[in-house]
Scaffold this motif. Structure first.
Motif, mmCIF file in Angstrom:
data_model
loop_
_atom_site.group_PDB
_atom_site.id
_atom_site.type_symbol
_atom_site.label_atom_id
_atom_site.label_comp_id
_atom_site.label_asym_id
_atom_site.label_seq_id
_atom_site.Cartn_x
_atom_site.Cartn_y
_atom_site.Cartn_z
ATOM 1 N N GLU A 115 -5.731 -10.791 -2.057
ATOM 2 C CA GLU A 115 -5.482 -9.602 -1.259
ATOM 3 C C GLU A 115 -6.671 -8.640 -1.425
ATOM 4 O OE1 GLU A 115 -1.958 -7.838 -2.501
ATOM 5 O OE2 GLU A 115 -0.783 -9.330 -1.383
ATOM 6 N N SER A 116 -7.034 -7.678 -0.228
ATOM 7 C CA SER A 116 -7.930 -6.661 -0.826
ATOM 8 C C SER A 116 -7.493 -5.522 -0.445
ATOM 9 C CB SER A 116 -9.046 -7.095 0.388
ATOM 10 O OG SER A 116 -10.063 -6.007 0.396
ATOM 11 N N PHE A 117 -7.150 -4.554 -1.554
ATOM 12 C CA PHE A 117 -6.551 -3.189 -1.398
ATOM 13 C C PHE A 117 -5.162 -3.446 -0.956
ATOM 14 C CE2 PHE A 117 -10.754 -2.046 -2.378
ATOM 15 C CZ PHE A 117 -10.408 -0.792 -2.888
ATOM 16 N N GLY A 118 -4.374 -4.563 -0.984
ATOM 17 C CA GLY A 118 -3.176 -4.811 -0.748
ATOM 18 C C GLY A 118 -2.862 -5.460 0.475
ATOM 19 N N VAL A 119 -3.991 -5.671 1.120
ATOM 20 C CA VAL A 119 -4.307 -6.312 2.639
ATOM 21 C C VAL A 119 -4.147 -7.754 2.447
ATOM 22 C CG1 VAL A 119 -5.176 -6.276 4.744
ATOM 23 C CG2 VAL A 119 -4.872 -4.166 3.795
ATOM 24 N N PRO A 120 -3.439 -8.739 3.075
ATOM 25 C CA PRO A 120 -3.440 -10.197 2.949
ATOM 26 C C PRO A 120 -5.143 -10.789 3.336
ATOM 27 C CG PRO A 120 -1.432 -9.837 3.796
ATOM 28 C CD PRO A 120 -2.041 -8.434 3.446
ATOM 29 N N TYR A 121 -5.599 -11.376 2.486
ATOM 30 C CA TYR A 121 -6.869 -11.852 2.805
ATOM 31 C C TYR A 121 -7.161 -12.352 4.269
ATOM 32 C CZ TYR A 121 -11.628 -12.966 1.770
ATOM 33 O OH TYR A 121 -13.053 -12.810 1.921
ATOM 34 N N LEU A 122 -6.120 -13.431 4.619
ATOM 35 C CA LEU A 122 -6.050 -14.370 5.785
ATOM 36 C C LEU A 122 -5.800 -13.634 7.061
ATOM 37 C CD1 LEU A 122 -5.395 -17.969 4.688
ATOM 38 C CD2 LEU A 122 -7.622 -16.666 5.150
ATOM 39 N N SER A 123 -5.010 -12.192 6.841
ATOM 40 C CA SER A 123 -4.650 -11.355 8.333
ATOM 41 C C SER A 123 -5.827 -11.422 8.803
ATOM 42 C CB SER A 123 -3.867 -10.245 7.629
ATOM 43 O OG SER A 123 -4.790 -9.388 7.017
ATOM 44 N N PRO A 124 -5.524 -11.113 10.312
ATOM 45 C CA PRO A 124 -4.144 -11.310 11.139
ATOM 46 C C PRO A 124 -3.621 -12.721 11.358
ATOM 47 C CG PRO A 124 -5.814 -10.732 12.628
ATOM 48 C CD PRO A 124 -6.446 -10.908 11.378
ATOM 49 N N LEU A 125 -4.143 -13.818 10.761
ATOM 50 C CA LEU A 125 -3.567 -14.939 11.100
ATOM 51 C C LEU A 125 -2.372 -15.487 10.271
ATOM 52 C CD1 LEU A 125 -6.964 -17.055 11.079
ATOM 53 C CD2 LEU A 125 -5.748 -15.936 12.894
ATOM 54 N N LEU A 126 -2.588 -15.149 9.032
ATOM 55 C CA LEU A 126 -1.413 -15.060 7.976
ATOM 56 C C LEU A 126 -1.183 -13.786 7.222
ATOM 57 C CD1 LEU A 126 -1.964 -18.863 6.566
ATOM 58 C CD2 LEU A 126 -0.515 -18.310 8.175
ATOM 59 N N PRO A 127 -0.149 -12.949 7.446
ATOM 60 C CA PRO A 127 0.866 -13.353 8.398
ATOM 61 C C PRO A 127 0.235 -12.923 9.921
ATOM 62 C CG PRO A 127 1.052 -11.062 7.547
ATOM 63 C CD PRO A 127 0.076 -11.788 6.633
ATOM 64 N N GLY A 128 0.854 -13.760 10.579
ATOM 65 C CA GLY A 128 0.427 -13.658 12.176
ATOM 66 C C GLY A 128 0.751 -12.405 12.788
#
Length: 528
Positions: free
Chosen positions: A444-457
């Motif tokens: 995560e980066s500051f609470g944002v998933p690192y693979l977003s916007p793919l995961l979660p889609g």
């Protein structure tokens, strides 16, 4: 240093002479001014080279004139000088020697008046700085040529130049007990999530260090997972890239003395995107992004797949190609894992040597290293030609990654993947890829998933991740940032299409009609 000033001039000046007197650049100018028939002793303290001599001379010239206070009886001389006598825009009152010392060390000046326990701070800062130039780490093909420099004031002005909005907020904080480095974080009020802004501010305030050298030094304090090889903070030299990130709802962090801007939060897809992607037509930009992703896979898994196929699964190689590979490897005394591992290390040494040497010598070394050493190794029988090809493609693939820190992560992970593939074959490669993917999912980066916007889609996020959709389709900001205004200015494609006329078509039609009329047999000009 004492905590308070006295009302006498000389003891106050002695504080700074004792604290900073051993410095060759400390200058103290004592002089006297006349105010309403009274003589007032003054002292001006500044650092030579850090303060503007032109500003100092202007201030001294203004103070030397006789000031008539007859119409302002009862007003203190300090207030008259502060409000009327100083021809300078940025002045501030300092109440303690500590504040005054910090003000002087920052390149400013302090004016002392005899009989007062306060001093006047004059913003006469004049540090030398280079001109705004083109970015050296992010090459520009189509787009702005301006890049950040080491002055935080200039960098903020480059952002404001592109974003003329009253909602742009810039907050300053000092970090470093000894360096007192100015750090500014910028965001767009009403768009950036308030919780994100508070988190950035909190992480900056809790940084405790004696010195802050640059943005890369600060990045190590504020990132979420310091032991991860993948960067969780994006850095850029380009103001247009920083502004685009702020408009999406991110926060930009500027460090005085560093030409790099930090952007948080950062996700994986940002590190293979460039600003030129939005300056070119979407079909070309999508194709280029696909090429970068293929290069990324080449840089990560191509050597390990080669080792697995050669050592454990040769039956998966086509027959004609297997014969060619076997012929090339004939006489090589080392197994494939030792061969490619050693060649990869040599390439990394050459790459590092090329970077550290002067530019004129480094270019020649890279050519000599690749051509001469590679050819000599093949002729000596240490490596096979196919291995040189694999390593070359891998190296070129790592160069295609726009972000240097992300490319380093791929280079680091390539070596453990090669070791696992040398032990377990393709099974080891798949296990390594699964472990890397699992790590990316948890990151995560500051609470944002690192693979977003793919995961979660996210459907709208997909328009600006693997592909780059037309700009008029990207009407929403990244959902994972939870911005205050999720929708940008929406463009109706049908309306846009209907507004596009054909201004030249009627002209062509009139020209063709006139030419056809003039060529008719009934035209009188054509009759004998």
């Amino acid at each position: 240093m004492h905590s308070v000033f006295t009302k006498e001039l000389e003891p106050n000046l002695a504080l700074f002479e004792n604290a900073l007197g051993s410095n060759m650049d400390l200058l103290i100018r004592r002089f006297t001014i006349e105010l309403n028939d009274d003589l007032i002793s003054c002292g001006l303290v500044h650092l030579d080279g850090s303060s503007s001599k032109t500003d100092i001379n202007d201030i001294l010239a203004a103070l030397m004139f006789t000031i008539d206070q007859s119409q302002q009886r009862g007003t203190s001389a300090f207030r008259v000088i502060y409000s009327q006598c100083i021809p300078y825009a940025d002045v501030a009152i300092k109440n303690s020697p500590r504040e005054a010392a910090d003000w002087i060390i920052a390149g400013n000046s302090i004016l002392f008046l005899d009989g007062y326990e306060r001093v006047i701070g004059l913003s006469t800062q004049a540090f030398k700085e280079r001109a705004v130039e083109q970015s050296q780490t992010e090459q520009v093909i189509q787009g702005s040529r301006e890049a950040f420099i080491e002055s935080i004031g200039t960098n903020v002005s480059l952002i404001r130049k592109r974003m003329r909005s009253t909602d742009l907020k810039v907050h300053k904080i000092q970090i470093g007990e000894e360096t007192a480095t100015n750090v500014a974080f910028c965001y767009l009020e009403g768009i950036a999530n308030e919780a994100l802004v508070n988190e950035v501010k909190k992480r900056l305030e809790v940084v405790k260090t004696d010195s802050l050298y640059g943005s890369g030094y600060l990045e190590q304090f504020i990132e979420d997972s310091p032991f991860s090889p993948f960067p969780q903070v994006q850095n850029t030299e380009r103001p247009d890239k920083a502004v685009a990130s702020i408009l999406e709802g991110r926060v930009a962090i500027l460090v005085d003395g560093s030409p790099f801007c930090l952007i948080v939060p950062a996700v994986f897809s940002q590190f293979y995107q460039t600003t030129e992607d939005y300056d070119t037509r979407f079909l070309m930009a999508s194709l280029i992004r696909a090429i970068r992703l293929i290069s990324l896979l080449f840089a990560l898994i191509f050597p390990s797949v080669y080792v697995s196929l050669i050592e454990y699964n040769p039956e998966m190689i086509p027959t004609k190609f297997a014969v060619a590979v076997a012929g090339g490897r004939a006489g090589v005394p080392f197994p494939a894992i030792v061969e490619i591992f050693g060649l990869e290390i040599i390439m990394e040494i050459l790459r590092e040597a090329t970077i550290r040497l002067p530019q004129q010598i480094g270019g020649a070394l890279s050519i000599v290293g690749v051509l001469v050493i590679g050819e000599a190794a093949v002729n000596a029988g240490f490596v096979s030609p196919i291995t040189v090809v694999v390593v070359s493609l891998t190296t070129i693939g790592s160069f295609a990654t726009p972000a240097y820190n992300a490319a380093i992560a791929l280079r680091m992970l390539r070596f453990p993947l090669m070791i696992i593939s040398g032990i377990f074959g393709l099974y080891g490669v798949m296990v390594g890829i699964i472990l890397i993917t699992n790590h990316l999912i948890k990151l995560e980066s500051f609470g944002v998933p690192y693979l977003s916007p793919l995961l979660p889609g996210n459907k709208f996020g997909f328009f600006d991740s693997i592909i780059r959709a037309p700009v008029w389709m990207m009407s929403k900001r990244p959902e994972q940032l939870q911005t205050g205004k999720a929708t940008r200015i929406k463009v109706n494609q049908e309306t846009l299409k209907n507004q596009k006329g054909r201004p030249l078509a009627p002209q062509y039609q009139n020209i063709s009609e006139n030419s056809s009329t003039s060529s008719t047999p009934n035209d009188e000009s054509n009759q004998p």
